[in-house]
Scaffold this motif. Structure first.
Motif, short mmCIF file in Angstrom:
data_model
loop_
_atom_site.label_atom_id
_atom_site.label_comp_id
_atom_site.label_asym_id
_atom_site.label_seq_id
_atom_site.Cartn_x
_atom_site.Cartn_y
_atom_site.Cartn_z
N LYS A 183 0.80 -1.14 0.09
CA LYS A 183 0.07 -0.06 -0.08
C LYS A 183 0.86 1.30 0.18
N VAL A 184 1.86 1.34 0.95
CA VAL A 184 2.81 2.39 0.92
C VAL A 184 3.47 2.64 -0.61
N VAL A 185 3.70 1.45 -0.95
CA VAL A 185 4.60 1.59 -2.59
C VAL A 185 3.60 2.24 -3.39
N VAL A 186 2.34 1.66 -3.47
CA VAL A 186 1.61 2.38 -4.30
C VAL A 186 1.07 3.75 -4.02
N PHE A 187 1.16 4.14 -2.66
CA PHE A 187 0.96 5.46 -2.42
C PHE A 187 1.93 6.51 -2.79
N THR A 188 3.28 5.75 -2.72
CA THR A 188 4.55 6.61 -3.21
C THR A 188 4.24 6.84 -4.54
N PHE A 189 4.10 5.79 -5.62
CA PHE A 189 4.04 6.13 -6.78
C PHE A 189 2.71 7.03 -7.31
N VAL A 190 1.76 7.19 -6.44
CA VAL A 190 0.66 8.02 -6.71
C VAL A 190 1.20 9.30 -6.53
N LEU A 191 1.97 9.69 -5.44
CA LEU A 191 2.46 10.97 -5.26
C LEU A 191 3.37 11.33 -6.30
N GLY A 192 4.30 10.21 -6.66
CA GLY A 192 5.49 10.59 -7.54
C GLY A 192 4.74 10.91 -8.94
N GLY A 193 3.85 10.05 -9.35
CA GLY A 193 2.97 10.11 -10.58
C GLY A 193 2.41 11.71 -10.82
N ALA A 194 1.65 11.94 -9.59
CA ALA A 194 0.98 13.00 -9.72
C ALA A 194 1.84 14.43 -9.75
N MET A 195 3.13 14.42 -9.14
CA MET A 195 3.92 15.38 -9.38
C MET A 195 4.57 15.46 -10.67
N ALA A 196 4.79 14.16 -11.20
CA ALA A 196 5.30 14.18 -12.67
C ALA A 196 4.28 14.76 -13.50
N GLY A 197 3.05 14.42 -13.46
CA GLY A 197 2.04 15.04 -14.41
C GLY A 197 2.14 16.40 -14.28
N ILE A 198 1.79 17.19 -13.28
CA ILE A 198 1.89 18.62 -13.09
C ILE A 198 3.19 18.93 -13.62
N ALA A 199 4.37 18.44 -13.33
CA ALA A 199 5.77 18.85 -13.78
C ALA A 199 5.60 18.88 -15.39
N GLY A 200 5.08 17.76 -16.17
CA GLY A 200 4.91 17.73 -17.45
C GLY A 200 4.22 18.47 -18.18
N VAL A 201 3.01 19.17 -17.57
CA VAL A 201 2.12 20.13 -18.04
C VAL A 201 3.13 21.61 -18.00
N PHE A 202 3.59 21.83 -16.81
CA PHE A 202 4.19 22.99 -16.66
C PHE A 202 5.52 22.95 -17.60
N TYR A 203 6.07 21.82 -17.78
CA TYR A 203 7.47 21.86 -18.84
C TYR A 203 6.80 22.35 -20.18
N ALA A 204 5.79 21.38 -20.54
CA ALA A 204 5.37 21.81 -21.98
C ALA A 204 4.72 23.19 -21.99
N PHE A 205 4.28 23.83 -20.85
CA PHE A 205 3.56 25.25 -20.93
C PHE A 205 4.87 26.43 -21.31
N VAL A 206 5.81 26.15 -20.45
CA VAL A 206 6.95 27.01 -20.43
C VAL A 206 7.68 26.84 -21.82
N TYR A 207 7.96 25.46 -22.40
CA TYR A 207 8.79 25.18 -23.47
C TYR A 207 8.09 24.95 -24.82
N LYS A 208 6.55 24.80 -24.69
CA LYS A 208 5.75 24.60 -25.69
C LYS A 208 6.14 23.45 -26.79
N GLN A 209 6.57 22.61 -26.36
CA GLN A 209 6.80 21.38 -27.57
C GLN A 209 6.55 20.09 -26.69
N VAL A 210 5.87 19.13 -27.28
CA VAL A 210 5.92 17.99 -26.80
C VAL A 210 6.47 16.89 -27.86
N TYR A 211 6.97 15.95 -27.51
CA TYR A 211 7.56 14.88 -28.31
C TYR A 211 7.59 13.53 -27.39
#
Lengths: 443, 362
Positions: B248-276
């Motif tokens: 459960k703890v491991v799953v929770f860790t991946f949830v937190l990490g994945g959520a932060m990664a998703g937010i970071a991905g959107v920000f990264y794309a908004f600032v640098y305006k490219q996805v590939y």
């Protein structure tokens, strides 16, 4: 280890075998080292083909003969960038070659034509792999491509060591056909202009067309961009302009803001950045947001003439200009319109990038030369001498669809007519060389 | 007399102990410090940039740093709990950026993103977070869990495999071309603070990153699940014996990490305006560097490491190299970033915040 007592004693008596085996292994290691060094030296020097003269069937050739059995295909290698951001650049050329094969009915001298196309990924490592793979096939007659100079630079010597001529179709770095290019490039020709011409034309446009007094150039370390911006900068200075600085980025950089802020502090009239799709799109988009660069003109290079670039750059592409060979109908060969019609019919879309005509002419050059030197024996087998083919390619002259093709002693086979194109719409679907981007110079 | 002799003999002893490695390390330290100081003085003397431009450099650095920090959190949390370097984390960021793109692009075309920026951004972030969290969970379940009890480099190789798998899947599904991220007008606008022009998007990215990271810190420090996470990070077996469900703890860790990664991905794309498809690789490596810099396993370390790396990347070339008169300094940006990373690790082998944890585990 060696104490005086031990060395005075006969080895067999002590039963101490270590020193003997050690000496042997040391000798062995020395031999190994010498061999490795020699091989490395050879590999680095990479001399002209080492193959001895060979006679096969009716043909004798200094560096080797290729025998193609009756009904077997004539295998022609290809290497282009066929994946990643610059795919359109390479795929467009591959199609040019396929259409050239189509015009002769897919057959030459009674043998079917087979194109073995490799993806070189537009980088040196990919070029090395692709060239090695093509050179390893003893049936490779000639290689067409690449699109990128970073591929041709390591690739052409590998091919020529196997006695295979490489016909570059869009690699424009000046060094590849410079008079001092070295014997390892003796098997390289190109049916595309040299950037020594492109750089000069861009500098002329900057000084005369734009009336720019100052420029900052940006390259990405690739042979193409580095050499092109250098030629442009030299000519710009020669024409009375001032080069404020010559900057560089990495091809995968995304954050251009700091660089552009630095450039803004120099207040140039023009930023010249002949980069590839991803990095160029970043520079273009971020330059519009950088304070101090509002009035600075941006000028890019020929690798950006593709729908993929419009897609990557988004709305900021409108009004962006690139230096490019003149491909309007009156500047091209007279058969070019027919070619475009055939292209549309075959692939259900117009040309997706800019060097299809050069690739088509490259394939025509290869086929004409093969026709000249290939000999058939009574059993119907075809023989092609490698040295003879190389000389025939250098000698062949014809009117191509990209203009007249005639190689000089350094393998430069195409002439250059300059132009500048400007993008008119940010919709990738509207990409149509001549309309978006459309020619704005010379008027 | 004897005192002088002693003094003379003292350095001889210490010289005997200095190994060639020490000499190299010390000269490296001196060289880097020289470059930093001489370059800074040079840059100040040259006075090439205005205060506004220095301010811009810092803003760019903080923006990219905030994104690095968020990605680094994913590395550091997974490492803390599983002792696994999750090499696919950069590609989870890419998944988030792609998911955001497929929402942002139609919203922008219909004009919704311009009219309702808050709802639009929330929708983009929600979809991105859901996607990258989902993919992070799937990776954990399918690729990492079977390796949980395997010693050696198996899990690491699995992580590299997942990275390739994600990249090539996205390439297969959406093509290899570079897609342009929409940039509505409000994002490009700036406002003025004390005479400096501040881009709105930078403030938004930095501000939201701080909010999200503070939230994450509170979750880890104050909630039951967060306490369990820290317990597993400290000693997984003991935690299991105390009745903590490690899975459960491991799953929770991946949830937190994945959520932060998703937010970071959107920000990264908004600032640098490219996805590939390959876009996750570079920020992934950088963020991993940031996590090591801060002390891998430490959450505040990952945040500080990320911001530090971003700042050095942005300000470094202009401050250190430009001042020394080195041409085309921006080509050497990664060199600066990673040299400083090495420097920090030479001075503090466990990273900035790593010492306390290392001591406890030893």
């Amino acid at each position: 280890m060696k104490t005086p007592t031990r060395s005075r004693m006969p080895e067999r008596m002590t039963g101490f075998r270590m020193p003997e085996s050690m000496t042997r292994s040391r000798t062995l290691r020395r031999i190994l080292l010498a061999t490795t060094l020699a091989t490395t030296a050879l590999a680095v020097a990479r001399p002209a083909p080492a193959n001895a003269a060979q006679t096969l069937g009716p043909v004798t050739d200094e560096i080797g003969v290729i025998r193609i059995p009756k009904n077997a295909p004539i295998q022609i290698g290809g290497m282009w960038v066929l994946s990643g951001a610059d795919t359109a650049l390479g795929l467009d050329e591959k199609r040019g070659v396929e259409l050239a094969f189509k015009t002769v009915g897919g057959k030459l001298l009674g043998h079917p034509l087979k194109l073995n196309a490799e993806d070189d990924q537009c980088n040196a490592e990919g070029g090395q792999t692709a060239a090695t793979k093509l050179a390893a096939n003893p049936q490779t007659v000639v290689v067409l491509g690449p699109a990128c100079s970073s591929v041709a630079t390591p690739g052409a010597p590998i091919l020529w060591q196997a006695g295979i001529v490489d016909i570059g179709t869009a690699c424009t770095a000046p060094a590849l056909t410079a008079p001092n290019r070295g014997p390892q490039y003796a098997g390289f020709v190109r049916t595309v202009f040299s950037d020594s011409e492109q750089g000069k034309a861009d500098a002329t446009y900057a000084r005369e067309g734009l009336k720019a007094a100052t420029v900052v150039t940006v390259h990405d370390g690739s042979p193409y961009a580095q050499q092109l911006q250098q030629v442009m900068a030299d000519n710009f200075t020669k024409l009375g302009g001032k080069v404020l600085s010559q900057e560089a980025v990495s091809p995968n950089d995304v954050d251009m803001h700091p660089l552009l802020t630095k450039i803004a502090s120099e207040k140039p009239d023009l930023i010249y950045f002949p980069l590839f799709t991803a990095a160029a799109a970043q520079v273009l988009r971020q330059a519009k947001e950088t304070p101090g660069l509002e009035k600075t003109v941006l000028l890019g290079g020929g690798s950006l003439a593709s729908a993929a670039f419009i897609e990557a750059a988004g709305p900021s592409v409108v009004g962006f200009r690139i230096g490019y060979p003149d491909i309007s109908a009156d500047a091209m060969g007279k058969d070019y319109p027919n070619f475009v019609a055939e292209y549309k019919k075959t692939y259900n879309e117009g040309p997706i990038s800019g060097y299809h005509a050069n690739a088509y002419d490259g394939a025509m050059l290869a086929m004409k030369a093969i026709e000249k030197v290939a000999k058939t024996d009574s059993a119907g087998n075809l023989y092609i001498g490698k040295k003879a083919l190389r000389d025939a390619i250098f000698d062949t002259k014809f009117e191509g669809i990209s203009g007249p093709i005639a190689c000089d002693a350094n393998g430069q086979c195409a002439q250059f007519k300059p132009s500048v194109l400007e993008f008119t719409s940010a919709d990738p679907k509207t990409y149509d060389l001549g309309k978006n981007p459309k020619k704005i110079w010379p008027k | 007399m004897s005192g002088a002799q002693l003094a003379r003999s003292q350095p001889r002893i210490s010289v005997g102990r200095v190994s060639p490695v020490d000499i190299v390390l010390w000269s490296l330290r001196i060289l880097v410090l020289f470059v930093v100081f001489a370059g800074t003085i040079g840059a100040i003397v040259k006075d090439r940039y205005t205060a506004a431009q220095w301010f811009d450099f810092v803003m760019f650095g903080l923006t990219i740093g905030a994104i690095y920090a968020q990605i680094a959190l994913g590395y550091t949390m997974v490492y803390g709990v599983l002792r696994l370097i999750n090499f696919a984390h950069g590609d989870i960021v890419m998944c988030g950026a792609f998911a955001g793109y497929f929402v942002a692009s139609p919203l922008d075309r219909s004009g919704f993103l311009t009219d309702h920026p808050v709802i639009g951004m929330a929708a983009i972030l929600a979809v991105a977070v859901a996607t990258s969290t989902g993919i992070a969970l799937l990776t954990e379940r399918i690729a990492y869990r079977p390796f949980r009890r395997v010693a050696g480099s198996g899990p690491l190789i699995a992580a590299i495999g997942v990275s390739f798998f994600l990249e090539q899947t996205f390439r297969g599904m959406f093509g290899s071309s570079v897609k342009s991220y929409p940039a509505p007008a409000w994002q490009r606008s700036t406002f003025e603070v004390w005479g400096f022009n501040v881009p709105r998007i930078d403030v938004l990215v930095i501000g939201l990153a701080i909010v999200f990271m503070a939230g994450l810190y509170l979750i880890v420090q104050r909630t039951k699940m967060g306490t369990a996470m820290r317990a597993v990070a400290e000693d997984a077996e003991a935690a299991a014996l105390m009745g903590i469900d490690v899975n459960k703890v491991v799953v929770f860790t991946f949830v937190l990490g994945g959520a932060m990664a998703g937010i970071a991905g959107v920000f990264y794309a908004f600032v640098y305006k490219q996805v590939y498809f390959f876009m996750g690789f570079t920020p992934g490596i950088k963020a991993f560097g940031a996590a090591v810099l801060g002390g891998i396993g430490s959450i505040p370390g990952a945040m500080i490491g990320g911001v530090f790396l971003g700042l050095v990347e942005s300000v470094g070339p202009s401050l250190f190299l430009d001042g020394l008169g080195i041409p085309a300094p921006y080509q050497l940006r990664d060199l600066i970033a990673f040299t400083l990373l090495i420097m920090v690790l030479i001075f503090r082998p466990n990273g900035i915040f790593g010492e306390r944890m290392a001591k406890q585990r030893a």
